[in-house]
Design a protein around this motif. Structure first.
Motif, mmCIF file in Angstrom:
data_model
loop_
_atom_site.group_PDB
_atom_site.id
_atom_site.type_symbol
_atom_site.label_atom_id
_atom_site.label_comp_id
_atom_site.label_asym_id
_atom_site.label_seq_id
_atom_site.Cartn_x
_atom_site.Cartn_y
_atom_site.Cartn_z
ATOM 1 N N ASP A 1 -44.385 -22.280 -31.475
ATOM 2 C CA ASP A 1 -44.594 -23.544 -30.770
ATOM 3 C C ASP A 1 -44.134 -24.708 -31.633
ATOM 4 N N GLY A 2 -43.761 -25.749 -30.960
ATOM 5 C CA GLY A 2 -43.236 -26.915 -31.659
ATOM 6 C C GLY A 2 -43.139 -28.088 -30.715
ATOM 7 N N GLN A 3 -42.042 -28.869 -30.841
ATOM 8 C CA GLN A 3 -41.874 -30.037 -30.001
ATOM 9 C C GLN A 3 -40.390 -30.329 -29.818
ATOM 10 N N LEU A 4 -40.089 -31.170 -28.837
ATOM 11 C CA LEU A 4 -38.726 -31.631 -28.636
ATOM 12 C C LEU A 4 -38.464 -32.807 -29.564
ATOM 13 N N ASP A 5 -37.294 -32.804 -30.197
ATOM 14 C CA ASP A 5 -36.952 -33.847 -31.155
ATOM 15 C C ASP A 5 -35.595 -34.442 -30.792
ATOM 16 N N TYR A 6 -35.564 -35.767 -30.588
ATOM 17 C CA TYR A 6 -34.347 -36.461 -30.206
ATOM 18 C C TYR A 6 -33.745 -37.153 -31.421
ATOM 19 N N SER A 7 -32.434 -36.998 -31.599
ATOM 20 C CA SER A 7 -31.728 -37.644 -32.702
ATOM 21 C C SER A 7 -30.482 -38.337 -32.181
ATOM 22 N N GLN A 8 -30.146 -39.448 -32.819
ATOM 23 C CA GLN A 8 -28.922 -40.181 -32.495
ATOM 24 C C GLN A 8 -28.245 -40.584 -33.796
ATOM 25 N N TRP A 9 -26.914 -40.500 -33.830
ATOM 26 C CA TRP A 9 -26.191 -40.798 -35.065
ATOM 27 C C TRP A 9 -24.784 -41.263 -34.749
ATOM 28 N N GLU A 10 -24.125 -41.826 -35.752
ATOM 29 C CA GLU A 10 -22.735 -42.258 -35.631
ATOM 30 C C GLU A 10 -21.826 -41.058 -35.882
ATOM 31 N N ALA A 11 -20.991 -40.741 -34.923
ATOM 32 C CA ALA A 11 -20.077 -39.606 -35.052
ATOM 33 C C ALA A 11 -18.922 -39.963 -35.981
ATOM 34 N N SER A 12 -18.417 -38.964 -36.705
ATOM 35 C CA SER A 12 -17.312 -39.179 -37.631
ATOM 36 C C SER A 12 -16.055 -39.646 -36.918
ATOM 37 N N GLU A 13 -15.887 -39.237 -35.647
ATOM 38 C CA GLU A 13 -14.715 -39.640 -34.884
ATOM 39 C C GLU A 13 -14.909 -40.974 -34.182
ATOM 40 N N GLY A 14 -16.069 -41.604 -34.420
ATOM 41 C CA GLY A 14 -16.362 -42.891 -33.814
ATOM 42 C C GLY A 14 -17.313 -42.774 -32.646
ATOM 43 N N GLY A 15 -18.116 -43.798 -32.423
ATOM 44 C CA GLY A 15 -19.074 -43.796 -31.331
ATOM 45 C C GLY A 15 -20.373 -43.105 -31.713
ATOM 46 N N LYS A 16 -21.352 -43.237 -30.849
ATOM 47 C CA LYS A 16 -22.660 -42.649 -31.089
ATOM 48 C C LYS A 16 -22.777 -41.297 -30.394
ATOM 49 N N ARG A 17 -23.479 -40.393 -31.037
ATOM 50 C CA ARG A 17 -23.784 -39.070 -30.479
ATOM 51 C C ARG A 17 -25.299 -38.883 -30.500
ATOM 52 N N SER A 18 -25.772 -38.019 -29.666
ATOM 53 C CA SER A 18 -27.206 -37.737 -29.629
ATOM 54 C C SER A 18 -27.428 -36.280 -29.290
ATOM 55 N N ALA A 19 -28.621 -35.778 -29.604
ATOM 56 C CA ALA A 19 -28.966 -34.391 -29.299
ATOM 57 C C ALA A 19 -30.472 -34.262 -29.188
ATOM 58 N N LEU A 20 -30.894 -33.365 -28.320
ATOM 59 C CA LEU A 20 -32.297 -32.999 -28.185
ATOM 60 C C LEU A 20 -32.417 -31.553 -28.629
ATOM 61 N N ARG A 21 -33.310 -31.294 -29.577
ATOM 62 C CA ARG A 21 -33.451 -29.938 -30.089
ATOM 63 C C ARG A 21 -34.926 -29.555 -30.155
ATOM 64 N N VAL A 22 -35.183 -28.285 -30.449
ATOM 65 C CA VAL A 22 -36.545 -27.793 -30.620
ATOM 66 C C VAL A 22 -36.876 -27.799 -32.104
ATOM 67 N N ARG A 23 -37.911 -28.540 -32.458
ATOM 68 C CA ARG A 23 -38.386 -28.554 -33.838
ATOM 69 C C ARG A 23 -39.621 -27.663 -33.931
ATOM 70 N N VAL A 24 -39.569 -26.639 -34.756
ATOM 71 C CA VAL A 24 -40.696 -25.715 -34.923
ATOM 72 C C VAL A 24 -41.683 -26.356 -35.878
ATOM 73 N N THR A 25 -42.815 -26.782 -35.353
ATOM 74 C CA THR A 25 -43.808 -27.497 -36.154
ATOM 75 C C THR A 25 -45.183 -26.839 -36.136
ATOM 76 N N GLY A 26 -45.393 -25.885 -35.220
ATOM 77 C CA GLY A 26 -46.718 -25.285 -35.082
ATOM 78 C C GLY A 26 -46.736 -23.833 -35.504
ATOM 79 N N THR A 27 -47.600 -23.071 -34.854
ATOM 80 C CA THR A 27 -47.817 -21.673 -35.207
ATOM 81 C C THR A 27 -46.603 -20.822 -34.873
ATOM 82 N N VAL A 28 -46.239 -19.942 -35.786
ATOM 83 C CA VAL A 28 -45.232 -18.919 -35.545
ATOM 84 C C VAL A 28 -45.853 -17.578 -35.889
ATOM 85 N N ARG A 29 -45.940 -16.684 -34.895
ATOM 86 C CA ARG A 29 -46.539 -15.363 -35.112
ATOM 87 C C ARG A 29 -45.638 -14.306 -34.497
ATOM 88 N N GLN A 30 -45.660 -13.117 -35.091
ATOM 89 C CA GLN A 30 -44.898 -12.007 -34.524
ATOM 90 C C GLN A 30 -45.738 -11.317 -33.464
#
Length: 291
Positions: free
Chosen positions: A76-105
């Motif tokens: 379990d975790g949370q959704l994490d949004y990031s925005q940054w300046e792309a090397s080719e110019g302009g802004k880029r963004s992404a939404l990813r899963v950040r694992v912040t809670g319990t991890v069990r097999q």
């Protein structure tokens, strides 16, 4: 609220790496299947591959456990949004899963599938996101060529945390949500600023940018939407009553039964899924980290 729960198999061995600044990053590619009934009334199996990341000491702690490809994990975790300046110019963004809670097999007799790229995938599993946020703009109801109603929401999900120096910080995670058919019709009255609770499955939508490069956008495909009041004592937001699409829980064997016919149309998928597709879209490793 910003929560993600995934039950799936590791598609490949986890990879521990370090950013140039020395931050540990553990990549966990979790693979499973969604079983839905499409608008055509037929059952469809849609594989999912979620790339979750753990950071810092927690990443090193998980790496020491020695998880391997094929292990079925509950994470379990949370959704994490990031925005940054792309090397080719302009802004880029992404939404990813950040694992912040319990991890069990998980312990059980699970069935694994080898996909076209040699990765492992759980037959069945769970892929759920639950968020509370505010609608960022008045949504517009649209219809597909087949006549299915669809409503897109962009939610601003606020997070408060302390940075490395112990200073209080606040960040907004921008989460795109898709509502289908009856759910879309029921909530077309939502307006900018309305608070809403959404639960659904994480999906990745592929598209091509103006330069012809392949991109991937992560969204939540909703099956539960609950409008909330704008504040204590202010009453409801004026939107329709909460609506929920029927769905089946994960079976003990690790498989999941088909959901109701209100599920989103089943897209055409290749049997040779590229589990690395879109991973290069993530921001530079030196982006500010909330811990």
């Amino acid at each position: 609220m910003n929560k993600v729960l995934i039950i799936a198999a590791l598609a490949r061995d986890p990879e521990l790496r370090y950013t140039p600044g020395g931050t540990a990053v553990l990549d966990l590619t979790l693979a499973g299947e969604r079983h839905i009934t499409g608008s055509d009334g037929r059952a469809h199996v849609i594989p999912f591959y979620e790339n979750g990341q753990a950071l810092g000491k927690y990443a090193e702690h998980l790496a020491e456990r020695g998880y391997q490809a094929g292990d079925v994990l509950v994470a379990d975790g949370q959704l994490d949004y990031s925005q940054w300046e792309a090397s080719e110019g302009g802004k880029r963004s992404a939404l990813r899963v950040r694992v912040t809670g319990t991890v069990r097999q998980a312990d059980g007799d699970f069935e694994l599938i080898q996909d076209g790229r040699g990765g492992q995938r759980l037959r069945g599993g769970l892929n759920r996101a639950t968020v509370i946020g505010n609608v960022s703009a008045d949504p517009e109801l649209r219809h597909t060529p087949a006549g299915d109603a669809v409503l897109g929401l962009r939610l601003g999900v606020n997070e408060k945390y302390k940075d490395r120096q112990g200073q209080a910080q606040e960040k907004t995670h921008w989460v795109d949500v898709t509502l289908w058919r009856d759910l879309a019709l029921a909530h077309q009255g939502l307006r900018k600023g309305d608070p809403v609770l959404v639960e659904g499955a994480l999906v990745d939508e592929s598209w091509t940018d103006r330069d012809g490069r392949g991109r991937r956008t992560k969204k939540v495909e909703a099956d539960t939407v609950v409008p909330l009041s704008r504040g204590a004592g202010t009453g409801t937001s004026g939107t329709p009553a909460p609506a929920r699409e029927q769905r089946q829980p994960v079976a003990a064997s690790g498989t999941r039964a088909a959901s109701s016919q209100n599920a989103a149309p089943a897209p055409t998928r290749s049997g040779r899924l590229d589990i690395d597709q879109g991973l290069e879209d993530f921001p530079p490793d030196e982006a500010p980290l909330p811990f």
